[in-house]
Scaffold this motif. Structure first.
Motif, PDB file in Angstrom:
ATOM      1  N   ILE A  48       0.846  -1.202   0.000  1.00  0.00           N
ATOM      2  CA  ILE A  48       0.000   0.000   0.000  1.00  0.00           C
ATOM      3  C   ILE A  48       0.875   1.242   0.000  1.00  0.00           C
ATOM      4  O   ILE A  48       0.687   2.160  -0.799  1.00  0.00           O
ATOM      5  N   MET A  49       1.869   1.258   0.886  1.00  0.00           N
ATOM      6  CA  MET A  49       2.737   2.433   0.974  1.00  0.00           C
ATOM      7  C   MET A  49       3.571   2.591  -0.292  1.00  0.00           C
ATOM      8  O   MET A  49       3.743   3.705  -0.794  1.00  0.00           O
ATOM      9  N   ASP A  50       4.089   1.487  -0.814  1.00  0.00           N
ATOM     10  CA  ASP A  50       4.906   1.545  -2.031  1.00  0.00           C
ATOM     11  C   ASP A  50       4.111   2.136  -3.183  1.00  0.00           C
ATOM     12  O   ASP A  50       4.575   3.040  -3.874  1.00  0.00           O
ATOM     13  N   ALA A  51       2.902   1.589  -3.381  1.00  0.00           N
ATOM     14  CA  ALA A  51       2.077   2.046  -4.501  1.00  0.00           C
ATOM     15  C   ALA A  51       1.760   3.532  -4.337  1.00  0.00           C
ATOM     16  O   ALA A  51       1.929   4.323  -5.261  1.00  0.00           O
ATOM     17  N   ARG A  52       1.350   3.890  -3.119  1.00  0.00           N
ATOM     18  CA  ARG A  52       0.942   5.278  -2.890  1.00  0.00           C
ATOM     19  C   ARG A  52       2.116   6.254  -3.022  1.00  0.00           C
ATOM     20  O   ARG A  52       1.954   7.370  -3.515  1.00  0.00           O
ATOM     21  N   GLU A  53       3.302   5.825  -2.578  1.00  0.00           N
ATOM     22  CA  GLU A  53       4.449   6.743  -2.576  1.00  0.00           C
ATOM     23  C   GLU A  53       5.202   6.766  -3.903  1.00  0.00           C
ATOM     24  O   GLU A  53       5.711   7.800  -4.312  1.00  0.00           O
ATOM     25  N   LYS A  54       5.294   5.609  -4.561  1.00  0.00           N
ATOM     26  CA  LYS A  54       6.125   5.544  -5.773  1.00  0.00           C
ATOM     27  C   LYS A  54       5.388   5.983  -7.025  1.00  0.00           C
ATOM     28  O   LYS A  54       6.001   6.433  -7.980  1.00  0.00           O
ATOM     29  N   ASN A  63      -0.195   9.847 -17.353  1.00  0.00           N
ATOM     30  CA  ASN A  63      -0.594   8.513 -16.910  1.00  0.00           C
ATOM     31  C   ASN A  63       0.138   8.179 -15.607  1.00  0.00           C
ATOM     32  O   ASN A  63       1.133   8.805 -15.274  1.00  0.00           O
ATOM     33  N   LEU A  64      -0.363   7.179 -14.886  1.00  0.00           N
ATOM     34  CA  LEU A  64       0.299   6.764 -13.659  1.00  0.00           C
ATOM     35  C   LEU A  64       1.581   6.013 -13.994  1.00  0.00           C
ATOM     36  O   LEU A  64       1.613   5.211 -14.930  1.00  0.00           O
ATOM     37  N   THR A  65       2.621   6.264 -13.228  1.00  0.00           N
ATOM     38  CA  THR A  65       3.872   5.542 -13.445  1.00  0.00           C
ATOM     39  C   THR A  65       4.700   5.567 -12.176  1.00  0.00           C
ATOM     40  O   THR A  65       4.500   6.423 -11.314  1.00  0.00           O
TER      41      THR A  65
ATOM     42  N   GLU B   3       1.204  -3.903 -16.138  1.00  0.00           N
ATOM     43  CA  GLU B   3       2.443  -4.595 -16.471  1.00  0.00           C
ATOM     44  C   GLU B   3       3.623  -3.639 -16.308  1.00  0.00           C
ATOM     45  O   GLU B   3       4.721  -4.037 -15.972  1.00  0.00           O
ATOM     46  N   TYR B   4       3.393  -2.369 -16.543  1.00  0.00           N
ATOM     47  CA  TYR B   4       4.464  -1.378 -16.470  1.00  0.00           C
ATOM     48  C   TYR B   4       4.655  -0.859 -15.053  1.00  0.00           C
ATOM     49  O   TYR B   4       5.708  -0.374 -14.712  1.00  0.00           O
ATOM     50  N   ILE B   5       3.583  -0.887 -14.264  1.00  0.00           N
ATOM     51  CA  ILE B   5       3.684  -0.331 -12.918  1.00  0.00           C
ATOM     52  C   ILE B   5       3.741  -1.468 -11.919  1.00  0.00           C
ATOM     53  O   ILE B   5       2.721  -1.990 -11.470  1.00  0.00           O
ATOM     54  N   GLU B   6       4.972  -1.831 -11.590  1.00  0.00           N
ATOM     55  CA  GLU B   6       5.200  -2.982 -10.725  1.00  0.00           C
ATOM     56  C   GLU B   6       4.497  -2.829  -9.375  1.00  0.00           C
ATOM     57  O   GLU B   6       3.846  -3.760  -8.902  1.00  0.00           O
ATOM     58  N   LEU B  11       0.357  -4.526  -5.512  1.00  0.00           N
ATOM     59  CA  LEU B  11      -0.718  -4.184  -4.578  1.00  0.00           C
ATOM     60  C   LEU B  11      -2.003  -4.919  -4.952  1.00  0.00           C
ATOM     61  O   LEU B  11      -2.685  -5.486  -4.090  1.00  0.00           O
ATOM     62  N   ALA B  12      -2.319  -4.942  -6.251  1.00  0.00           N
ATOM     63  CA  ALA B  12      -3.520  -5.647  -6.710  1.00  0.00           C
ATOM     64  C   ALA B  12      -3.421  -7.132  -6.360  1.00  0.00           C
ATOM     65  O   ALA B  12      -4.401  -7.757  -5.940  1.00  0.00           O
ATOM     66  N   GLU B  13      -2.218  -7.660  -6.482  1.00  0.00           N
ATOM     67  CA  GLU B  13      -1.999  -9.071  -6.180  1.00  0.00           C
ATOM     68  C   GLU B  13      -2.278  -9.345  -4.694  1.00  0.00           C
ATOM     69  O   GLU B  13      -2.855 -10.365  -4.324  1.00  0.00           O
TER      70      GLU B  13
END
Lengths: 199, 199
Positions: A48-54, A63-65, B3-6, B11-13
């Motif tokens: 959760i933190m990784d996705a939100r912060e990175k 786009n999101l990246t 696929e591009y956003i690890e 997180l989805a996984e």
């Protein structure tokens, strides 16, 4: 019992804040967390933190990246002369599954909807105009949903883009009217892409 | 695009590992996390760790709790002579909503199901027998689901409990046969409690 277990109630409340998650589902998911191994719970919290912060917006296409420039924008193999304008990041995901579109994207992050207070300045339209203004772009495919707001946004964009000397197209109505692009199947999306027409 | 956003894919996984969460729902929830304020994402991650770390089984009734002894077991006002045996912690929650049961609980954490490798020794049956063996208990209400496995577990328990000189009852069939107790409405649960019968 959740009344007695404060930390369980708090966790269910957090799940309940996610889009489309009701009260019963939130509680079921909270219980599910209790059944995770400790290291899996830790990995979940970290994810959760990784996705939100990175994850942030690509400065080019919005786009999101998790990279500086997203992999699509930094891909030299793709046709940077064709921009596909979409409502949100999820539509990029759906379009990429077609594997037929070799251009690049631009994510608006919404549709014009004055009733809901979403005026054009709240969308990433300025960034799109600036990209097209650089002169390298030949075509803009406006792939907003075929709904009232999607069509209105497409009309608005075409009025702004055409004076810049760029071809503005719209996905063909292979996409069922009123549907959400995110749920369109890949063949429908491919047909819609093939049959695109001038606005 | 995922696929591009690890970090989004990861997180989805993680969401997908929770009970009853499919692939599309998991991805939608992961996107939802990106829309949270940073402090809300932090609170969410913390809530996961708090719940997972603080909640454990009550040594008396085996229900989930974040205290040393759960609030129901440590409540002097409740009738410790009547134990309601349930399959899982969620059923305790459903029973407590009735606000009519003033006894205490015992959570089995499953039902006997040899086909799925769940033998009696995998459930909290030993702990139940030891509670009843202390001699203070007058009645054990076996409130397992009215399904094949629920009935079989109830029969198994009554055979073990009756020789200890305790009254063993079963919830009345006010509960629709084949249903899940967790989803029973409060009145049905109340009626079922009132009409309980000897096994």
């Amino acid at each position: 019992m959740a009344e007695y277990i404060e930390s369980l109630r708090l966790l269910a409340e957090r799940f309940g804040r996610l889009e489309g998650v009701g009260k019963k589902t939130a509680m079921r998911m909270a219980f599910s967390v209790l059944e995770l191994e400790l290291e899996d719970a830790q990995a979940f919290a970290q994810a959760i933190m990784d996705a939100r912060e990175k994850i942030h917006l690509c400065p080019v296409c919005q786009n999101l990246t998790d990279r500086e420039i997203c992999p699509i924008c930094s891909d030299e193999e793709r046709d940077h002369g064709v921009i596909c304008v979409v409502t949100d990041a999820r539509t990029v995901m759906a379009m990429e599954k077609v594997r037929e579109f070799r251009g690049v994207y631009h994510v608006l992050h919404g549709l014009i909807s004055p009733m809901n207070g979403i005026t054009p300045d709240k969308l990433k339209i300025r960034e799109l105009l600036s990209r097209v203004g650089e002169g390298e772009v030949e075509e803009v495919i406006v792939a907003t949903n075929p709904t009232v707001e999607g069509e209105a946004t497409a009309m608005y964009l075409s009025k702004l883009l055409k004076p810049l000397g760029v071809r503005v197209t719209r996905l063909a109505y292979g996409v069922p009217v009123g549907a959400d692009l995110e749920y369109a199947d890949e063949i429908t999306l491919f047909r819609a892409l093939e049959g695109r027409r001038d606005v």
